[in-house]
Design an enzyme around this catalytic site. Structure first.
Site, PDB file in Angstrom:
ATOM      1  N   ASP A 218       1.097   4.061  -2.961  1.00 14.43           N
ATOM      2  CA  ASP A 218       0.637   5.430  -2.711  1.00 14.43           C
ATOM      3  C   ASP A 218       1.739   6.450  -2.975  1.00 14.43           C
ATOM      4  O   ASP A 218       1.501   7.510  -3.565  1.00 14.43           O
ATOM      5  CB  ASP A 218       0.137   5.566  -1.272  1.00 14.43           C
ATOM      6  CG  ASP A 218      -1.203   4.883  -1.061  1.00 14.43           C
ATOM      7  OD1 ASP A 218      -1.771   4.375  -2.042  1.00 14.43           O
ATOM      8  OD2 ASP A 218      -1.681   4.850   0.090  1.00 14.43           O
TER       9      ASP A 218
ATOM     10  N   ASP B  12     -24.159  10.351  -8.343  1.00 11.90           N
ATOM     11  CA  ASP B  12     -24.741   9.066  -7.939  1.00 11.90           C
ATOM     12  C   ASP B  12     -23.837   8.427  -6.891  1.00 11.90           C
ATOM     13  O   ASP B  12     -22.660   8.797  -6.766  1.00 11.90           O
ATOM     14  CB  ASP B  12     -24.920   8.139  -9.155  1.00 11.90           C
ATOM     15  CG  ASP B  12     -23.618   7.870  -9.873  1.00 11.90           C
ATOM     16  OD1 ASP B  12     -22.749   7.181  -9.297  1.00 11.90           O
ATOM     17  OD2 ASP B  12     -23.446   8.345 -11.016  1.00 11.90           O
TER      18      ASP B  12
ATOM     19  N   ASP C 194     -19.117  13.096 -16.365  1.00 12.61           N
ATOM     20  CA  ASP C 194     -20.186  12.323 -15.752  1.00 12.61           C
ATOM     21  C   ASP C 194     -20.049  10.836 -16.099  1.00 12.61           C
ATOM     22  O   ASP C 194     -19.754  10.471 -17.238  1.00 12.61           O
ATOM     23  CB  ASP C 194     -21.540  12.852 -16.233  1.00 12.61           C
ATOM     24  CG  ASP C 194     -22.688  12.424 -15.344  1.00 12.61           C
ATOM     25  OD1 ASP C 194     -22.417  11.820 -14.278  1.00 12.61           O
ATOM     26  OD2 ASP C 194     -23.846  12.690 -15.701  1.00 12.61           O
TER      27      ASP C 194
ATOM     28  N   SER D 266      -8.306   2.467  -3.287  1.00 14.31           N
ATOM     29  CA  SER D 266      -7.028   2.928  -2.757  1.00 14.31           C
ATOM     30  C   SER D 266      -6.061   3.291  -3.869  1.00 14.31           C
ATOM     31  O   SER D 266      -5.016   3.886  -3.608  1.00 14.31           O
ATOM     32  CB  SER D 266      -6.395   1.871  -1.854  1.00 14.31           C
ATOM     33  OG  SER D 266      -6.099   0.717  -2.584  1.00 14.31           O
TER      34      SER D 266
ATOM     35  N   GLY E 101     -25.489  12.947 -13.577  1.00 16.54           N
ATOM     36  CA  GLY E 101     -25.239  13.768 -12.407  1.00 16.54           C
ATOM     37  C   GLY E 101     -24.625  12.940 -11.290  1.00 16.54           C
ATOM     38  O   GLY E 101     -24.051  11.871 -11.518  1.00 16.54           O
TER      39      GLY E 101
ATOM     40  N   GLU F 204       0.821  -1.217   0.000  1.00 16.94           N
ATOM     41  CA  GLU F 204       0.000   0.000   0.000  1.00 16.94           C
ATOM     42  C   GLU F 204       0.850   1.260   0.000  1.00 16.94           C
ATOM     43  O   GLU F 204       0.635   2.177  -0.788  1.00 16.94           O
ATOM     44  CB  GLU F 204      -0.939   0.003   1.200  1.00 16.94           C
ATOM     45  CG  GLU F 204      -1.784   1.259   1.344  1.00 16.94           C
ATOM     46  CD  GLU F 204      -2.924   1.311   0.343  1.00 16.94           C
ATOM     47  OE1 GLU F 204      -2.960   2.271  -0.439  1.00 16.94           O
ATOM     48  OE2 GLU F 204      -3.769   0.412   0.352  1.00 16.94           O
TER      49      GLU F 204
END
Length: 610
Positions: free
Chosen positions: A289, A552, A531, A489, A550, A285
């Site tokens: 990152d 959601d 979108d 992530s 839009g 991780e």
């Protein structure tokens, strides 16, 4: 041998209970009680030594939380005169400082029992205790016992009940950790695989964006610039829990293969406990990152903030310790990205509200706090079996449901992007829907497509995620082998890097950093997103929420376009406090308004007299 200290336990408990003073003798009243340990936790047969230290935190009521929330929204609303005029550390601490009466009452009680706090939070609203278990049991009428979480084999010291003196109930919000049985996460919200053809160093970059995602692909997809950032005082912090650490050599090889134009860039590592961190061997991780933060936010100083303790796994205490650490610093980071989460139900409302208020403090100081939404669809973040909530309410994730953070979902595909089916999203059961997202969320709900899910989600709750970014097929380097990763992530540090580059452009022209993003994103910024109208997030025996035109609860507002967002933020009123001699106009209380008005009037009169 473990029972040799039992007489000490009895004598200490007796001594504590018999200490003189009206404060100390006040009758204990149960504050929290569980009938049994939650499912998945079992008591250990090994006895707890009475002199074994337990670390506890007493949370005191904050003096003006509503003032904090109001000030945060004002400095984050692009249509408000105070937009971009972030508060100082001292100003934030004044808003959340504990009520003086509470400090006095609680410290008098502790002192009467021979206890002095080992420390406090920066604002003084948290008192930290380190006391022997026997002493803690006597103080709180508790029975601290070692429990094991069966799935992860993690042990933790907890009690099924605790009490405080009756007169202190209004002065104490909670004591932690006591009855809070919060499962550790087995791993970060991160999925890595070598099952596809493993790439060597030589051919790491030899592929198309359709099946392999790289920094250059993201730059093309989202119009992210590759030119190095140049602004002073910019910062991008990456959170690493559970002993996660990034390797310098892994980063260098990643950049050599995929960003050769900046292959000598690096990062800083800050362990919150001050321990020494070995950056020679990375973990998945943290490696990912840092590689995508450095490789995408070109030239922005990147820092890995890590908790070096691997033995406990990834636990909520790490998340709490990290935000407390940041709040204590003189300068808060401008962007904070975190790819770890828990479920609202596990954390509980008391703790969730407290942690959320801590992120509000960072936001008020100018930090963009960004969290991944989760990877189990409507079943939440870390359920081993997404069908285990079948015929039950959907599972919101935390901290994404905190209204003062920006939650990031994931998409897959490029033209067009589709909402990734694993993306967690939905509605909070703890936090009401904030006004900044009323219009966008209500439009989605008014379409009437969710009738089949009646009773399984809280339509009035804070809705998430807020935005999305590509979240599959990321290539990264772990120990010399290039592997693939997917999940929210992966999308989260990518979005955070884009925000850090927006800050660079603002800082270079003397404007304030973005800080808390959501009020801007849901108003002026909504048109700067592509979108996403197809896909859903199945779980709990359902197809989950569908993506739509839009906002959601799978893709949020959509995927970002750097150029369009830059146009939006460059045109917003982000003048600093000192520009044109302006002062803040937000109001903390009528008393302060009176004091300010009286002082100004007196000063004018006095000046005329001179």
């Amino acid at each position: 041998m473990r029972f040799a200290a039992l007489p000490f336990f009895l004598s200490l408990a007796s001594a504590v209970n018999s200490l003189p003073g009206s404060v100390g003798d006040s009758e204990l009243v149960i504050r929290s009680e569980l009938p049994a340990a939650p499912k998945g936790f079992v008591p250990r047969t090994l006895a707890v030594l009475p002199d074994e230290l337990v670390h506890l935190t007493i949370a005191l009521p904050q003096s003006n939380v509503s003032g904090l929330h109001a000030a945060l929204l004002e400095v984050s609303d692009p249509d408000h005169p105070n937009y971009g005029r972030h508060l100082s550390k001292a100003e934030v601490e004044q808003l959340v400082a504990p009520v003086p009466e509470s400090v006095k009452a609680v410290t008098e009680w502790l002192n009467s029992k021979g206890v002095n706090p080992a420390g406090t939070s920066a604002s003084g609203d948290m008192l930290h205790l380190r006391v022997p278990t026997a002493h803690a049991n006597a103080l709180f009428g508790a029975n601290f016992t070692m429990y094991m979480h069966e799935d992860t084999k993690t042990t933790m010291l907890r009690t099924l009940s605790y009490a405080v003196p009756g007169h202190l109930h209004e002065h104490i919000n909670y004591v932690y950790p006591t009855t809070q049985f919060i499962p550790p996460t087995k791993q970060a919200m991160f999925h890595s695989s070598n099952s596809r053809t493993r790439r060597t160093r030589r051919d790491a970059g030899a592929s198309s964006c359709e099946d392999t995602m790289t920094p250059q692909c993201l730059q093309t997809m989202y119009n992210i610039p590759s030119a190095p950032a140049t602004a002073q005082n910019n910062s991008l912090y990456v959170t690493g829990l559970g002993g996660q650490v990034a390797s310098t050599s892994d980063l260098q090889e990643f950049l050599h293969q995929l960003r050769p134009d900046i292959e000598h860039n690096s990062f800083n590592t800050i362990p919150i406990d001050g321990s020494k961190v070995d950056t020679s061997k990375g973990t998945d991780e943290a490696d990912f990152d840092i590689q995508y933060s450095v490789g995408l936010a070109t030239g922005v100083p990147a820092t890995l903030l890590t908790s070096a303790n691997k033995s406990r796994g990834i636990i909520l205490e790490d998340l709490i310790d990290m935000v407390d650490f940041l709040l204590a610093q003189d300068e808060a980071p401008l962007v904070l990205t975190t790819s770890y989460l828990f479920t609202e139900e596990d954390v509980g409302k008391e703790l969730a509200q407290s942690i959320c208020n801590a992120y509000a403090q960072l936001g008020a100081r100018g930090t963009s706090v960004i969290f991944s939404s989760g990877d189990c669809g409507v079943a939440g973040g870390f359920l081993d079996d997404p069908a285990s909530c079948e015929d039950k309410p959907f599972v919101p994730t935390f901290p994404s449901t905190c209204p003062y953070v920006t939650s990031v979902g994931a998409t897959e595909g490029i033209n067009p992007p589709v909402a990734a089916s694993f993306t967690s999203g939905g509605f909070s059961n703890f936090f009401p829907r904030p006004s900044y997202q009323d219009g966008a969320v209500q439009t989605y709900l008014d379409r009437g497509t969710l009738a089949a899910y009646s009773g399984r989600y809280n339509a009035a709750g804070r809705a998430y995620p807020d935005v999305s970014a590509h979240g599959v097929d990321y290539l990264y380097n772990l120990g010399g082998d290039f592997a693939y990763a997917y999940g929210t992530s992966t999308s989260t540090p990518a979005f955070a890097s884009l925000v850090a580059l927006l800050n660079d452009r603002l800082l270079n022209v003397g404007k304030a950093p973005l800080g808390f993003l959501n009020p801007l994103l849901y108003s002026r910024g909504a048109g700067a997103f592509t979108d996403v109208t197809s896909g859903s997030n199945p779980g709990c025996g359902t197809d989950g929420f569908p993506a739509d035109v839009g906002w959601d609860p799978v893709s949020g507002l959509g995927t970002p376009d750097f150029d369009k967002l830059l146009d939006v933020v460059a045109g917003a009123n982000v003048a600093r406090n000192a520009q044109n001699g302006a002062t803040r106009t937000w109001v903390i209380s009528p008393l302060l308004v009176f004091a300010w008005t009286f002082g100004l009037s007196f000063g004018l009169i006095y000046g005329l007299m001179l």
